[in-house]
Scaffold this motif. Structure first.
Motif, PDB file in Angstrom:
ATOM      1  N   UNK A  40       8.015  13.476  18.058  1.00 13.05           N
ATOM      2  CA  UNK A  40       8.145  12.308  17.187  1.00 13.05           C
ATOM      3  C   UNK A  40       9.489  11.620  17.430  1.00 13.05           C
ATOM      4  N   UNK A  41      10.550  12.411  17.533  1.00 14.62           N
ATOM      5  CA  UNK A  41      11.876  11.846  17.799  1.00 14.62           C
ATOM      6  C   UNK A  41      11.931  11.110  19.121  1.00 14.62           C
ATOM      7  N   UNK A  42      11.308  11.697  20.144  1.00 11.93           N
ATOM      8  CA  UNK A  42      11.288  11.036  21.448  1.00 11.93           C
ATOM      9  C   UNK A  42      10.483   9.736  21.390  1.00 11.93           C
ATOM     10  N   UNK A  43       9.367   9.743  20.671  1.00 12.19           N
ATOM     11  CA  UNK A  43       8.547   8.537  20.539  1.00 12.19           C
ATOM     12  C   UNK A  43       9.309   7.435  19.812  1.00 12.19           C
ATOM     13  N   UNK A  61       3.088  -1.197  21.944  1.00 12.64           N
ATOM     14  CA  UNK A  61       3.929  -0.145  21.359  1.00 12.64           C
ATOM     15  C   UNK A  61       3.282   0.444  20.107  1.00 12.64           C
ATOM     16  N   UNK A  62       2.691  -0.407  19.290  1.00  7.30           N
ATOM     17  CA  UNK A  62       2.015   0.053  18.074  1.00  7.30           C
ATOM     18  C   UNK A  62       0.815   0.922  18.416  1.00  7.30           C
ATOM     19  N   UNK A  63       0.046   0.486  19.415  1.00  5.58           N
ATOM     20  CA  UNK A  63      -1.109   1.271  19.841  1.00  5.58           C
ATOM     21  C   UNK A  63      -0.661   2.628  20.372  1.00  5.58           C
ATOM     22  N   UNK A  67      -1.728   6.268  18.818  1.00  2.00           N
ATOM     23  CA  UNK A  67      -2.376   7.319  19.612  1.00  2.00           C
ATOM     24  C   UNK A  67      -1.569   8.614  19.529  1.00  2.00           C
ATOM     25  N   UNK A  68      -0.256   8.503  19.707  1.00  2.00           N
ATOM     26  CA  UNK A  68       0.593   9.695  19.591  1.00  2.00           C
ATOM     27  C   UNK A  68       0.505  10.305  18.196  1.00  2.00           C
ATOM     28  N   UNK A  69       0.492   9.467  17.189  1.00  2.00           N
ATOM     29  CA  UNK A  69       0.386   9.969  15.818  1.00  2.00           C
ATOM     30  C   UNK A  69      -0.889  10.762  15.594  1.00  2.00           C
ATOM     31  N   UNK A  70      -1.999  10.248  16.101  1.00  2.58           N
ATOM     32  CA  UNK A  70      -3.275  10.963  15.966  1.00  2.58           C
ATOM     33  C   UNK A  70      -3.214  12.294  16.711  1.00  2.58           C
TER      34      UNK A  70
END
Length: 167
Positions: A40-43, A61-63, A67-70
């Motif tokens: 999360x920190x890297x993202x 960036x939002x997409x 995706x990373x969040x999911x």
């Protein structure tokens, strides 16, 4: 054919599953959560740098963040199942995080190191964002390298063997 997936005999009764996971499983779970937090920190670092650029594609960036969040939420859900003794979750984490995820974290820095003509080339564009990314990625890798072996500690193996099959 006893003791296989095709067994026609009833499975032997298992020992009572412990209420609390052993220390090795707790260490593995903590390592996985630490790896997720580093991810999360890297993202966030990546997005902060890209949003600041003049031709930032906010939609992309939002997409990417969504995706990373999911993915991170799915990994967290599987890690929680692992902490409750699900053997399938341990296997999924081993392959997904321990092999595929670890390789994805190591390939980019390894490629950059191998493509550099001189060691100094690696430090040419070293700024705060690169330092934070390096810290988060190193923490992420170390956390995975602690979590995966901890899931296979002898006390953890006994815990997973005693667990009743679950989703």
């Amino acid at each position: 054919m006893t003791g296989t997936a095709f067994s026609v005999w009833p499975a032997p009764l298992r020992a009572e599953h412990p209420a609390r996971p052993p220390r090795a499983v707790s260490v593995a779970f903590t390592g996985l959560v630490a790896a997720l937090l580093c991810g999360v920190g890297e993202a966030i670092t990546y997005v902060a740098v890209r949003v600041d650029s003049p031709n930032a594609d906010v939609g992309s960036l939002t997409t990417g963040l969504a995706v990373r969040g999911v993915i991170y939420l799915m990994v967290l859900a599987v890690a929680i199942r692992m902490a409750h003794g699900a053997r399938w979750a341990r296997a999924v984490l081993t392959i997904g995080i321990g092999i595929v995820g670890l390789a994805s974290l190591i390939i980019e820095p390894a490629a950059a190191t191998l493509s550099a003509k001189e060691i100094g080339d690696l430090f040419d564009d070293l700024g705060p964002a690169a330092v934070f990314t390096g810290i988060f990625r190193t923490g992420h890798i170390l956390a995975v390298l602690v979590a995966i072996p901890a899931m296979y500690h002898p006390t953890a193996r006994r815990y997973f063997r005693a667990a009743r099959p679950s989703w």
